[in-house]
Enzyme design. Sequence first.
Site, mmCIF file in Angstrom:
data_model
loop_
_atom_site.group_PDB
_atom_site.id
_atom_site.type_symbol
_atom_site.label_atom_id
_atom_site.label_comp_id
_atom_site.label_asym_id
_atom_site.label_seq_id
_atom_site.Cartn_x
_atom_site.Cartn_y
_atom_site.Cartn_z
ATOM 1 N N LYS A 171 -7.224 34.164 49.959
ATOM 2 C CA LYS A 171 -7.174 33.597 48.525
ATOM 3 C C LYS A 171 -6.959 32.237 48.694
ATOM 4 C CE LYS A 171 -3.766 32.471 46.440
ATOM 5 N NZ LYS A 171 -4.605 31.262 45.672
ATOM 6 N N GLU A 246 2.184 26.263 56.927
ATOM 7 C CA GLU A 246 1.985 24.705 57.024
ATOM 8 C C GLU A 246 2.413 24.077 55.609
ATOM 9 O OE1 GLU A 246 1.076 21.337 56.763
ATOM 10 O OE2 GLU A 246 -1.011 21.968 56.319
ATOM 11 N N CYS A 279 -0.824 16.313 53.525
ATOM 12 C CA CYS A 279 0.639 16.576 53.553
ATOM 13 C C CYS A 279 1.087 15.717 54.871
ATOM 14 C CB CYS A 279 0.801 18.140 53.965
ATOM 15 S SG CYS A 279 -0.495 18.545 55.118
ATOM 16 N N GLU A 379 8.179 14.380 48.276
ATOM 17 C CA GLU A 379 6.676 14.565 48.570
ATOM 18 C C GLU A 379 5.769 14.127 47.164
ATOM 19 O OE1 GLU A 379 3.631 16.722 51.220
ATOM 20 O OE2 GLU A 379 4.652 18.016 49.895
#
Length: 476
Positions: A171, A246, A279, A379
């Site tokens: 997906k 992750e 990231c 973040e």
Amino acid sequence: MIEKRQFYIDGAWVDPVAPHDLEVIDPATEEVCAVISLGDKADTDAAVAAAKAAFPSWADTPLEERVALIRKLGEIYKARQEEMGEAIRLEMGAPKDLALNSQWGAGSWHLDGFLEALEGFEFEKPYKGVDRMRLEPIGVCGLITPWNWPMNQVVLKAIPAMAVGCTMVLKPSEIAPLSSLLFAEMVDEAGFPKGVFNLVNGDGVGVGSQLSSHPDVDMISFTGSTRAGIAISKAAADSLKRVSLELGGKGANVIFADADDKAVKRGVIHCMQNSGQSCNAPTRMMVERSRYPLALEEAKAAAEATKTGPTTESGRHIGPVVSELQYNKIQGLIEVGIKEGATLLAGGLGRPDDTNKGYYVRPTVFADVTPEMTIYREEIFGPVLSIIPFDTEEEAIEMANDTVYGLTNYIQTQDDEKRLRVARKVRSGMVETNGIGRQNGSPFGGYKQSGNGREGGAWGIEEFCEVKAISGVPME
């Protein structure tokens, strides 16, 4: 306009059970560039059933045959580089050269890394001369991938799963699905047995949750936000499936006074790469106080030299962020940074000059950031850098570790002993030093809320395996 409403299930392109159109937006123009369909439970169930049915025979297929198909897929991937680069440019706003090279190249690089790791990989080996240890495929895998580095993440998941004998349902992000649909075409062209690889488009609440809670899915491999990773882990808990995550990051780039002359500029460029949508970006630059004033000048100059521009043009400029939602989130955090008292060195609110369309963000640098500020903690996932001074090595380590994340940290010093000493003390899954990138096949993953798995090379292969201990049957 591109129309890609079908899913790839059981070796064929099939219509969704019920139509549910979604427009894909080109972030550089804010215009519709494609239409896909979102799947629902019936589509997810069909894909999982196909993967489950294909698993026994694919797991029993000799390794050399599986590897031969992966090599063929790799050849097709390389031959269709231009198509893949264009798909990535269109769906997530990567400038042409970045899409054709770094974005496409990440997939090729990891694929080659897995093929190299497989050459000497032992799926069965002796233990104490009497027992033997086996690595076996875990089963049906749900692969949920993000929009920011689409082929990097698809390849990091699909190739090792294929290699060890797993079957899968992918997906991809519904925001950037075009590259994954093209990847599915390549899998089909390579001739993988039906059911080994399946793709269903959908959102996290729909297909993502359905895969995470599905009783016939043995493993979920997810890359995305920490918030979504927590939700997936909860959904998967009832069936005790393996979950590999992750997730986010807030990397520290520790620049000591004896760092090389290009350390600050290099750190700014790395932070701004891919419009800050990585990231593992070094978004907290921590500079030893004696070098701090010069570092601010260098960072300001590097940010102002970072240009934004059309994704259709070649060059080293950065493109837009992926969506209006992301743009608004980043603008909000820049505004909070200003209100909380950080010093704005470069960039700031609004689009870059001469830009009135597209989700472009001004390359932004804040100085004098302190640990209680929001931009130090959260973040941002945009081209925004925070700079903080430090006085001692111990303080730098404490600040680097002062985060819920632990993906990648960066260290800049010409003192090799200090470089290794600090690398051992920072709590992150990866540490890059003096601008030297990690080698092909090096494991990618983090500590704490940055996740719990490893991707790439031999570690990424093991991620999709179960360990079986067999007693009393020694190996010759």
